[in-house]
Design an enzyme around this catalytic site. Structure first.
Site, PDB file in Angstrom:
ATOM      1  N   GLU A 132     -13.003  38.330  -8.408  1.00  0.00           N
ATOM      2  CA  GLU A 132     -13.177  39.780  -8.624  1.00  0.00           C
ATOM      3  C   GLU A 132     -12.221  40.623  -7.781  1.00  0.00           C
ATOM      4  O   GLU A 132     -12.635  41.569  -7.111  1.00  0.00           O
ATOM      5  CB  GLU A 132     -14.643  40.169  -8.376  1.00  0.00           C
ATOM      6  CG  GLU A 132     -15.591  39.396  -9.284  1.00  0.00           C
ATOM      7  CD  GLU A 132     -17.071  39.664  -9.026  1.00  0.00           C
ATOM      8  OE1 GLU A 132     -17.405  40.490  -8.164  1.00  0.00           O
ATOM      9  OE2 GLU A 132     -17.899  39.017  -9.699  1.00  0.00           O
ATOM     10  N   ASN A 145     -11.169  34.207 -10.836  1.00  0.00           N
ATOM     11  CA  ASN A 145     -12.346  34.486 -11.665  1.00  0.00           C
ATOM     12  C   ASN A 145     -12.631  35.986 -11.647  1.00  0.00           C
ATOM     13  O   ASN A 145     -12.512  36.628 -10.593  1.00  0.00           O
ATOM     14  CB  ASN A 145     -13.528  33.706 -11.043  1.00  0.00           C
ATOM     15  CG  ASN A 145     -14.788  33.707 -11.877  1.00  0.00           C
ATOM     16  OD1 ASN A 145     -14.743  33.505 -13.090  1.00  0.00           O
ATOM     17  ND2 ASN A 145     -15.928  33.912 -11.232  1.00  0.00           N
ATOM     18  N   HIS A 155     -20.175  38.584 -18.441  1.00  0.00           N
ATOM     19  CA  HIS A 155     -21.462  39.289 -18.320  1.00  0.00           C
ATOM     20  C   HIS A 155     -21.446  40.403 -19.361  1.00  0.00           C
ATOM     21  O   HIS A 155     -20.832  41.446 -19.151  1.00  0.00           O
ATOM     22  CB  HIS A 155     -21.623  39.884 -16.920  1.00  0.00           C
ATOM     23  CG  HIS A 155     -21.766  38.850 -15.856  1.00  0.00           C
ATOM     24  ND1 HIS A 155     -22.872  38.031 -15.757  1.00  0.00           N
ATOM     25  CD2 HIS A 155     -20.947  38.488 -14.847  1.00  0.00           C
ATOM     26  CE1 HIS A 155     -22.731  37.211 -14.727  1.00  0.00           C
ATOM     27  NE2 HIS A 155     -21.563  37.463 -14.167  1.00  0.00           N
ATOM     28  N   GLU A 190     -19.667  32.653 -16.292  1.00  0.00           N
ATOM     29  CA  GLU A 190     -20.935  33.298 -15.918  1.00  0.00           C
ATOM     30  C   GLU A 190     -21.579  33.987 -17.115  1.00  0.00           C
ATOM     31  O   GLU A 190     -22.137  35.078 -16.987  1.00  0.00           O
ATOM     32  CB  GLU A 190     -20.695  34.323 -14.792  1.00  0.00           C
ATOM     33  CG  GLU A 190     -19.992  33.750 -13.579  1.00  0.00           C
ATOM     34  CD  GLU A 190     -19.850  34.727 -12.411  1.00  0.00           C
ATOM     35  OE1 GLU A 190     -20.506  35.794 -12.414  1.00  0.00           O
ATOM     36  OE2 GLU A 190     -19.074  34.421 -11.484  1.00  0.00           O
ATOM     37  N   ASP A 217     -23.714  35.686 -19.745  1.00  0.00           N
ATOM     38  CA  ASP A 217     -25.062  36.139 -20.086  1.00  0.00           C
ATOM     39  C   ASP A 217     -24.921  37.416 -20.892  1.00  0.00           C
ATOM     40  O   ASP A 217     -23.886  38.069 -20.875  1.00  0.00           O
ATOM     41  CB  ASP A 217     -25.989  36.292 -18.863  1.00  0.00           C
ATOM     42  CG  ASP A 217     -25.472  37.194 -17.770  1.00  0.00           C
ATOM     43  OD1 ASP A 217     -24.505  37.951 -18.006  1.00  0.00           O
ATOM     44  OD2 ASP A 217     -26.050  37.178 -16.665  1.00  0.00           O
TER      45      ASP A 217
END
Ligand code: G3I
Length: 338
Positions: free
Chosen positions: A155, A196, A232, A261, A263
């Protein structure tokens, strides 16, 4: 060489064929678990507490996935809350679980502005550089040979594509990224090294910045192996445009891509229509990864709504995972694995 899951699939197919040949009208074989329907690593973020205390959580995890990513247990604030005082208990538990159950591990994460222990913010530039190198070397050295891939830098961009003004950026300047990757390669030469980020699923200013950076790093010979796309998503914002083209362009640079990740949160209360939209988003994420040979991993950020970061961070939103709170598969699961 065939991976275990592929061997299993061949055996299942052979058995099904033999059955059909014998009885002519055998019912369609029930789908196997997720890890058996793909030759990608398929994983979930895992928390050490439920892994230790909830047998059903552990059993669904073990049945469905062949990769685990510690959700918080390897973060700097957790493993070294005070300078020189380490706590590896949660990380050790997850790595031991993985070793005992034949799971691959994604290490998460080494250089990140969040969940940093307070003492790191008070270091001089020279001390910070040394501390960063020691942290990378210590964490990767501890699990050398047991972790397939690491999120080395996490990030580092703002959504507009500028560099986040983290303590690393402010005190060490642009070069901290290349340094981190070089130290990581030295610490565990066999581990795949990733950068990432989130909001980098589609084609946008942030993914452009990430693309330009990794292209430059590759040109400079910096040891980077892959790009992690967090994924996300939220149903109210639409599915990101250019998702597969974005994976394609990273792959074309000679890098692996991992969905790290995934979702898809919905506005609560969830209903059939929202869960249907969620299912379509998960399916698009899954298919886009499978359409690109170098997309090697599909990991979700938790697998059950019983244990998810979403409601704590986005009040009024949730139900973001493939399984419900009772560990029953949701429409998103059956859309991927009918
Ligand atoms: O462990 C403490 C506990 O002792 C304390 O009582 C409690 C009170 O708030 O906090 C607990 O720590 C929490 C920790 O999760 C463990 O549950 C932190 O407050 C909380 O901030 C932390 O949230 C994590 C978050 O990263 C931190 O930024 C989430 O669980 C975790 O899912 C989330 O994961 C991140 C990825 O690492 C990077 N990408 C985004 C993703 C979602 O935010």
């Amino acid at each position: 060489m065939l991976r275990t899951s592929q061997v299993r699939r061949v055996l299942v197919a052979m058995t099904a064929f033999a059955s059909v040949a014998a009885w002519q009208a055998a019912p369609a074989a029930a789908a196997g678990p997720l890890k058996d329907i793909t030759n990608r690593y398929v994983g979930s973020a895992v928390a050490a507490n439920p892994l230790a205390s909830q047998a059903d959580y552990r059993s669904v995890l073990t049945r469905e996935f062949d990769n685990v990513t510690p959700e918080n247990e390897m973060k700097w604030a957790v493993v070294e809350p005070n300078r020189g005082q380490y706590n590896w208990s949660g990380a050790d538990a997850i790595v031991n679980y993985a070793q005992q159950n034949g799971k691959s591990v994604r290490g998460h994460t080494l250089v990140w502005h969040s969940q940093l222990p307070g003492w790191v913010n008070n270091l001089s530039a020279a001390e910070l550089r040394t501390a960063m190198q020691r942290h990378i070397t210590t964490a990767m050295g501890r699990y050398k040979g047991k972790i397939r891939a690491w999120d080395v830098v996490n990030e580092m961009f703002n959504d507009n594509g500028t560099r986040r003004q983290s303590v690393f950026q402010q005190k060490l300047g642009d070069g901290y990224v290349a340094d981190a990757f070089r130290w990581a390669r030295a610490a565990d030469p066999a581990a795949k090294l990733y950068i990432n980020d989130y909001n980098t699923e589609g084609l946008n200013a942030k993914s452009d910045a990430l693309y330009n950076l990794v292209r430059t790093l590759k040109q400079q010979g910096v040891p980077i192996d892959g790009v992690g796309i967090q994924a996300h998503l939220a149903t109210q914002y639409g599915f990101p445009g250019g998702y597969q083209a974005n994976i394609d362009r990273f792959a074309a640079l000679g890098l692996d891509v991992a969905i790290t990740e995934a979702d898809v949160r919905v506005q609560l209360p969830a209903d059939a229509a929202k869960l249907n939209t969620q299912a379509s988003y998960f399916k698009q994420l899954w298919d886009g990864c499978h359409a690109v040979a170098r997309c090697v991993e599909f990991t979700t950020w938790g697998f059950t709504d019983r244990h998810s970061w979403v409601p704590g961070t986005f009040p009024g939103e949730g139900a973001a995972c493939l399984f419900d709170t009772n560990l029953q598969p949701k429409p998103a699961y059956t859309r991927i694995n009918p």
